[in-house]
Design a protein around this motif. Structure first.
Motif, PDB file in Angstrom:
ATOM      1  N   TYR A  14       0.602  -0.924  -0.037  1.00 18.10           N
ATOM      2  CA  TYR A  14       0.101   0.082  -0.076  1.00 18.10           C
ATOM      3  C   TYR A  14       1.022   1.211  -0.198  1.00 18.10           C
ATOM      4  CZ  TYR A  14      -3.797  -2.914   1.734  1.00 18.10           C
ATOM      5  OH  TYR A  14      -4.370  -4.089   1.720  1.00 18.10           O
ATOM      6  N   SER A  16       0.618   5.840   0.373  1.00 18.62           N
ATOM      7  CA  SER A  16      -0.099   7.085   0.520  1.00 18.62           C
ATOM      8  C   SER A  16       0.919   7.922   0.713  1.00 18.62           C
ATOM      9  CB  SER A  16      -0.507   7.453   1.188  1.00 18.62           C
ATOM     10  OG  SER A  16      -1.400   8.507   1.743  1.00 18.62           O
ATOM     11  N   SER A  22       3.296  13.230  -3.446  1.00 19.25           N
ATOM     12  CA  SER A  22       2.269  12.614  -3.733  1.00 19.25           C
ATOM     13  C   SER A  22       2.602  11.935  -5.344  1.00 19.25           C
ATOM     14  CB  SER A  22       0.627  13.459  -3.886  1.00 19.25           C
ATOM     15  OG  SER A  22       0.723  14.274  -4.634  1.00 19.25           O
ATOM     16  N   ALA A  25       4.446   9.168  -4.616  1.00 17.99           N
ATOM     17  CA  ALA A  25       2.965   7.379  -4.590  1.00 17.99           C
ATOM     18  C   ALA A  25       3.155   7.248  -5.702  1.00 17.99           C
ATOM     19  CB  ALA A  25       2.662   8.210  -3.398  1.00 17.99           C
ATOM     20  N   ALA A  29       2.698   3.015  -7.764  1.00 12.18           N
ATOM     21  CA  ALA A  29       2.078   2.843  -7.292  1.00 12.18           C
ATOM     22  C   ALA A  29       1.312   2.331  -8.746  1.00 12.18           C
ATOM     23  CB  ALA A  29       0.382   3.900  -7.006  1.00 12.18           C
ATOM     24  N   LEU A 103      -3.792   2.962  -3.232  1.00 11.92           N
ATOM     25  CA  LEU A 103      -3.087   4.509  -3.158  1.00 11.92           C
ATOM     26  C   LEU A 103      -4.375   5.248  -2.807  1.00 11.92           C
ATOM     27  CD1 LEU A 103      -1.025   6.336  -4.478  1.00 11.92           C
ATOM     28  CD2 LEU A 103      -2.180   6.373  -5.995  1.00 11.92           C
ATOM     29  N   SER A 120      -7.043   4.519  -5.040  1.00  9.28           N
ATOM     30  CA  SER A 120      -7.426   3.634  -6.049  1.00  9.28           C
ATOM     31  C   SER A 120      -8.527   2.605  -6.365  1.00  9.28           C
ATOM     32  CB  SER A 120      -6.005   2.845  -5.625  1.00  9.28           C
ATOM     33  OG  SER A 120      -5.500   2.060  -5.176  1.00  9.28           O
TER      34      SER A 120
END
Length: 269
Positions: A14, A16, A22, A25, A29, A103, A120
């Motif tokens: 996972y 974040s 971001s 991330a 992802a 995400l 997501s």
């Protein structure tokens, strides 16, 4: 930091990230590895300009003609949306719900402080008038919203609201990962050293003040986090994009030092 995990075969199930985190991330992802992320960060950082001359002219016009400030930021942030969508297109991704790895990207509604979690995966939670989970948004727009640093970028419009930097309330956005089922969460925090020479312009004054506030608030939100990696850096300006390699290297070295503790945490959890 991701590179250190890859070398040790530690899977990230996972992820974040808030504000500039971001970007990392989202790229991870979508399937980019650490070397590719570093390359893309360098490539796209050259395209991101923090000050729009059009907005500067609007600022001057507003002050001297209208007698008031009529801009909401020095740049509209659209370039962030564009470069993320360019990277997403290479992976045949448009919407955040097309990303297979869990995400979460937080952003804050500037009008009332409501947290928007762009995810997501579809998430069903108990009703809250201060939290919104959204699973249907262009990935570039989601990242742009989380990166909309006050003063530097205009708030990002989404539906009928205006969103700003997720770091205002979620500087280390780990609790939402727990909501999605993560059981051993590792938080990452960049902390600048104070060398007494921090502010050269109004943006840096606002930026440093904002960072102090976010870090202080996040310290009260760490209870329950399994592991926190504090990356100590030299004093770097908010607008300085020339230090990407330095940040990459110091993040990698710090993570390598923490690997043993992280592995023990995973085993014992």
């Amino acid at each position: 930091m991701i590179k250190a995990f890859e070398e040790e075969n530690i899977n990230i199930d996972y992820i974040s990230g808030t504000s500039s985190g971001s970007i990392i991330a989202a790229l991870f992802a979508m399937g980019y590895n650490s070397d590719e992320i570093y390359y893309l960060f360098n490539k796209y950082s050259k395209k991101i300009k923090y000050i729009s001359y059009k907005n500067i002219l609007k600022l001057i016009y507003g002050i001297f003609i209208k007698g008031k400030i009529i801009i909401k930021g020095f740049n509209n942030g659209k370039i962030i949306e564009e470069v993320i969508n360019e990277a997403a297109e290479a992976k045949k991704i448009n919407n955040i719900n097309q990303i297979k790895k869990p995400l979460i990207i937080p952003s804050i509604e500037v009008g009332n402080g409501k947290i928007y979690y762009f995810c997501s995966e579809q998430k069903r939670t108990k009703f809250s008038d201060k939290i919104v989970y959204e699973n249907n948004i262009n990935i570039g727009r989601a990242v742009r919203a989380s990166c909309s640093y006050p003063l530097v970028f205009e708030p990002c419009k989404y539906k009928n609201v205006e969103l700003v930097d997720g770091g205002i309330r979620e500087n280390i956005p780990w609790k939402s990962l727990k909501e999605f089922g993560a059981t051993n969460v590792i938080g990452v925090s960049f902390e600048k050293e104070n060398d007494g020479n921090c502010c050269k312009n109004v943006v840096e004054v606002v930026g440093n003040s904002f960072e102090i506030l976010c870090h202080e608030l996040s310290n009260y939100e760490l209870d329950g986090l399994e592991h926190l990696i504090r990356i100590k850096t030299k004093n770097i300006s908010l607008l300085d994009m020339s230090e990407i390699k330095y940040l990459y290297d110091v993040g990698y070295k710090t993570a390598k030092k923490e690997i043993k503790k992280i592995k023990e945490s995973i085993i014992n959890h």
